[in-house]
Design a protein around this motif. Structure first.
Motif, PDB file in Angstrom:
ATOM      1  N   TRP B 117      -2.192  -2.112  -6.611  1.00 59.59           N
ATOM      2  CA  TRP B 117      -0.918  -2.133  -5.879  1.00 59.59           C
ATOM      3  C   TRP B 117       0.184  -1.381  -6.627  1.00 59.59           C
ATOM      4  CZ3 TRP B 117      -0.727  -8.113  -4.461  1.00 59.59           C
ATOM      5  CH2 TRP B 117      -1.776  -8.385  -3.549  1.00 59.59           C
ATOM      6  N   SER B 160      10.837  -3.802   1.011  1.00 57.35           N
ATOM      7  CA  SER B 160      10.257  -5.105   0.680  1.00 57.35           C
ATOM      8  C   SER B 160      10.340  -5.329  -0.816  1.00 57.35           C
ATOM      9  CB  SER B 160       8.795  -5.156   1.118  1.00 57.35           C
ATOM     10  OG  SER B 160       8.709  -4.887   2.497  1.00 57.35           O
ATOM     11  N   THR B 233       5.284 -17.793   0.937  1.00 55.90           N
ATOM     12  CA  THR B 233       4.373 -16.847   1.583  1.00 55.90           C
ATOM     13  C   THR B 233       3.902 -15.807   0.574  1.00 55.90           C
ATOM     14  OG1 THR B 233       6.375 -15.661   2.207  1.00 55.90           O
ATOM     15  CG2 THR B 233       5.315 -16.972   3.921  1.00 55.90           C
ATOM     16  N   VAL B 235       2.053 -12.589  -1.002  1.00 52.27           N
ATOM     17  CA  VAL B 235       1.659 -11.253  -0.556  1.00 52.27           C
ATOM     18  C   VAL B 235       0.148 -11.131  -0.718  1.00 52.27           C
ATOM     19  CG1 VAL B 235       1.737  -8.823  -1.223  1.00 52.27           C
ATOM     20  CG2 VAL B 235       3.845 -10.137  -0.996  1.00 52.27           C
ATOM     21  N   THR B 236      -0.541 -10.680   0.339  1.00 53.54           N
ATOM     22  CA  THR B 236      -1.990 -10.560   0.255  1.00 53.54           C
ATOM     23  C   THR B 236      -2.452  -9.113   0.185  1.00 53.54           C
ATOM     24  OG1 THR B 236      -2.044 -10.793   2.666  1.00 53.54           O
ATOM     25  CG2 THR B 236      -2.492 -12.770   1.362  1.00 53.54           C
ATOM     26  N   GLN B 237      -1.546  -8.176   0.461  1.00 56.20           N
ATOM     27  CA  GLN B 237      -1.933  -6.763   0.421  1.00 56.20           C
ATOM     28  C   GLN B 237      -0.684  -5.885   0.336  1.00 56.20           C
ATOM     29  OE1 GLN B 237      -3.928  -4.243  -0.346  1.00 56.20           O
ATOM     30  NE2 GLN B 237      -5.516  -4.737   1.166  1.00 56.20           N
ATOM     31  N   CYS B 238      -0.767  -4.829  -0.487  1.00 56.09           N
ATOM     32  CA  CYS B 238       0.294  -3.816  -0.524  1.00 56.09           C
ATOM     33  C   CYS B 238      -0.357  -2.457  -0.311  1.00 56.09           C
ATOM     34  CB  CYS B 238       0.984  -3.785  -1.887  1.00 56.09           C
ATOM     35  SG  CYS B 238       1.972  -5.216  -2.272  1.00 56.09           S
ATOM     36  N   THR B 239       0.164  -1.681   0.606  1.00 57.23           N
ATOM     37  CA  THR B 239      -0.306  -0.302   0.779  1.00 57.23           C
ATOM     38  C   THR B 239       0.909   0.610   0.926  1.00 57.23           C
ATOM     39  OG1 THR B 239      -0.317  -0.263   3.198  1.00 57.23           O
ATOM     40  CG2 THR B 239      -2.269  -1.196   2.125  1.00 57.23           C
ATOM     41  N   THR B 244       1.467  -6.954   3.387  1.00 55.18           N
ATOM     42  CA  THR B 244       0.959  -8.049   4.206  1.00 55.18           C
ATOM     43  C   THR B 244       1.344  -9.370   3.548  1.00 55.18           C
ATOM     44  OG1 THR B 244      -0.906  -6.658   4.823  1.00 55.18           O
ATOM     45  CG2 THR B 244      -1.077  -8.997   5.347  1.00 55.18           C
ATOM     46  N   GLU B 247      -0.566 -13.641   6.918  1.00 56.63           N
ATOM     47  CA  GLU B 247      -1.306 -12.926   7.968  1.00 56.63           C
ATOM     48  C   GLU B 247      -0.492 -11.764   8.543  1.00 56.63           C
ATOM     49  OE1 GLU B 247      -4.606 -14.516   9.401  1.00 56.63           O
ATOM     50  OE2 GLU B 247      -4.275 -14.844   7.233  1.00 56.63           O
ATOM     51  N   ASN B 248       0.793 -11.719   8.206  1.00 57.27           N
ATOM     52  CA  ASN B 248       1.681 -10.755   8.863  1.00 57.27           C
ATOM     53  C   ASN B 248       1.790  -9.447   8.092  1.00 57.27           C
ATOM     54  OD1 ASN B 248       2.486 -12.334  11.050  1.00 57.27           O
ATOM     55  ND2 ASN B 248       3.905 -13.472   9.706  1.00 57.27           N
ATOM     56  N   PHE B 249       1.635  -8.343   8.805  1.00 54.86           N
ATOM     57  CA  PHE B 249       1.833  -7.038   8.195  1.00 54.86           C
ATOM     58  C   PHE B 249       3.263  -6.564   8.485  1.00 54.86           C
ATOM     59  CE2 PHE B 249       1.745  -2.356   8.589  1.00 54.86           C
ATOM     60  CZ  PHE B 249       1.472  -2.069   7.257  1.00 54.86           C
TER      61      PHE B 249
END
Lengths: 421, 421
Positions: B117, B160, B233, B235-239, B244, B247-249
């Motif tokens: 990330w 973000s 909440t 963070v489950t993914q950063c691109t 994300t 569950e929300n992107f």
């Protein structure tokens, strides 16, 4: 009838003066630059030599026109001009139509056919160039401090500046002061007072644009600061290890290029004639030959004066040209007669040598020494944009005068960081 | 008998305090850092958000000890420590002998097992990090201005920030102010007031180190500035396209990582136990276990207080530890009894939200609003080094208060330049 659209390429002194001069003219203006900031280039050498910070001599262009809703600022790079279709295309793919185009795209360094010298002998045109030179200069002292081989240490402590125009002279003076007065107490293994600063000029004297007596004074002032001045000696080779001047090799790990400029691609975009330095040879009203809706100004234009000499590539000349072009455009859109041909008024030439000497050549009237230095300083503060910068620069200069301590001695950028950092 | 040699690795708050505390102790000191400057990290977010310049919060380390001939400063990077031979080896190949070693090498960002990330969500630890974040943030507005697709434009206008500790909160507040108050008049195609600033915190509330009522106040102050606060909440993914959260992107082209830190390699160099964050678990006198001549302090050490809580990784804690270590070394070299175990005194926690709110948690005594802001500001100016920086920072803050205009809005570094530039 739709509004007349003026596209100005380049947010330097010339381009901004065009936009300033079009205030209230009832035209739509788009100003495009590949950087987001206007740069006060005459003080760029002070960023390179740790006196000023980047933000003190650069301003976000779009901020300057926040209160001019008819002015749109774009960060973008020009790919080409179609003078028949009257369009400008940007690298991003965007295409803009213009009614009038002003090319004020400046110049870059020229290595006279030796572009391979650029990596070892960077020039000074952008903020990144300045922080690169600053980093290399400061790292040279750091490496000398830990170098045990005397010859290698001396090469780190030798700084070569190629070209003795104002930039070269100003750089040499400040580097000598830094080495001889600011740094000595901070190092334990080296004596920074033994630093060599070599100023190399192919022509017969330093500051050739000035009167001979002022050149002679500047050379003496430089030598008093400990700068070695070599004139009449062209550089024949630059490598990471040093510079060859005529037949002599000078071991030197830091080389700065202040010798020549090459105009940007304006002439090529337009398909019009250029001189050897790439400057567009413009008409008397600063339009490109055969293209009455395209103006070319500043360092990218060649303007010949009545006495046959070219207008010099300095900020006041670019500003005068920008102001003139704005007047021509205003006359055209309002249907008034166009002003006569562009006349350049040379206000004088200024240069400083270290922090107490300067020379000013007003033509008939010449000035040198500390009075010239004060006039130089006040003039530069006056021409900065906005109270904040004027105050910040004045404060920095005052501080350095009082304390001898430069404030911006930071080594930044990746080269100095650890690989995983 | 030869002089006692203290080697200090790291010129942060802890390392400098050791060197300061050893003044006149009759020991030889070598201070090593991989950067040439000490950085005032508590204000680094203000460089990232265009308020301050780099040189206002960083000082060349060797300049700080110009008047201490017994102190040698080295620019270098540590490769390893041999605690048996009592040597430190540098990447350059240099090997130094020490009698006493102090490791104050700090911490870096931690991505909790998701190092991939980092390129899309840079953290904020160095001057380069700050100018990188500044460049990305300013470029996002520039790109939004020329983007015709509304969804793509919105992604450029969404910022973000991951982690709602003091750095995350401070960044979010300033970015929101910049977008909503400073920039609107400068763009023609976008309304920067529609910028989304999303502050994402895995824990239940912002600023978890503060009392709950202050966290609640800070969240309200952030929301008043237009910041969207998401708590509880992870963070489950950063691109490069967004972040994300659960569950929300969230489409977002600019992400800043302010979520976690990982200690530097001190424990690994010494071969001693570390906690999950890599911090060396030190003895009560801040020495490494089994190595009485090696001290580990600051963000790279885990110090457990009497109440079982760890000493926080903040500047005042590092300074107290540095001061303590200097006292221990002075006692040892003069043959006096060593001071008792290190005691941390928590002076309070401070954080700001934008340019008019702040919170201070002194434990029993709590403060919020503009009085807290003034105390915060004065405290930070007080702790800067030297008159010049204090004056420059105070002047910048005053200027922004009066004009609303940030001074350091420069996009620099190669990414923005043309290929041949």
């Amino acid at each position: 009838m739709s509004e007349h659209h003026v596209v100005v390429i380049g947010g330097g002194f010339g381009g901004l003066q065009v936009v300033n001069g079009l205030k209230g003219a009832g035209v739509k203006v788009t100003l495009i630059d590949r950087r987001n900031h206007h740069l006060f280039q005459p003080l760029l050498y002070q960023v390179a030599t740790t006196i000023l910070s980047t933000s003190e001599i650069a301003w976000p262009i779009r901020h300057l026109y926040a209160d001019r809703p008819e002015v749109t600022t774009l960060l973008g790079e020009v790919n080409g001009v179609d003078a028949q279709a009257k369009t400008v295309s940007l690298r991003s793919g965007m295409v803009l139509n213009y009614d009038t185009l002003v090319l004020a795209t400046g110049a870059t360094h020229a290595y006279f056919g030796h572009d391979e010298w650029e990596p070892v002998a960077p020039g000074l045109k952008t903020l990144e160039d300045a922080t690169t030179i600053r980093r290399r200069m400061l790292l040279a002292f750091e490496r000398a401090e830990v170098e045990s081989d005397p010859a290698a240490r001396d090469a780190y402590l030798t700084f070569s500046i190629v070209g003795a125009g104002p930039t070269g002279v100003e750089l040499a003076g400040i580097i000598a002061e830094l080495a001889h007065f600011t740094l000595p107490k901070e190092f334990r293994n080296i004596d920074t007072r033994k630093t060599r600063v070599v100023l190399i000029e192919a022509g017969p004297r330093v500051l050739p644009a000035f009167a001979e007596e002022l050149s002679a004074y500047a050379q003496k002032a430089l030598e008093k600061l400990g700068v070695e001045v070599l004139t009449g000696t062209p550089v024949t080779q630059c490598t990471a290890d040093g510079v060859t001047v005529g037949e002599n090799f000078i071991p030197s790990r830091t080389i700065v290029w202040a010798a020549g400029v090459q105009a940007s691609h304006a002439a090529r975009w337009l398909g019009v004639p250029a001189d050897r330095a790439g400057r567009t040879i413009v008409e008397k009203d600063l339009t490109a030959p055969g293209l009455p809706d395209v103006f070319v100004i500043g360092d990218t234009a060649l303007v010949i004066r009545d006495d046959g000499k070219p207008v010099p590539g300095i900020a006041p000349a670019a500003k005068q040209q920008g102001g003139y072009v704005a007047k021509v455009i205003r006359a055209r859109v309002s249907g008034k007669p166009a002003p006569g041909p562009f006349k350049y008024w040379h206000q004088g030439s200024l240069a400083t040598i270290g922090k107490s000497a300067a020379i000013i050549d007003f033509g008939r009237f010449k000035l040198k020494g500390w009075i010239a230095w004060w006039i130089w300083g006040l003039a530069h503060i006056y021409f900065l944009i906005g109270t904040r910068s004027r105050f910040a620069v004045a404060w920095n200069w005052f501080w350095i005068y009082m304390s001898g301590q430069h404030s911006a001695r930071l080594i930044t950028q990746r080269e100095t960081m650890r690989d995983d950092g």
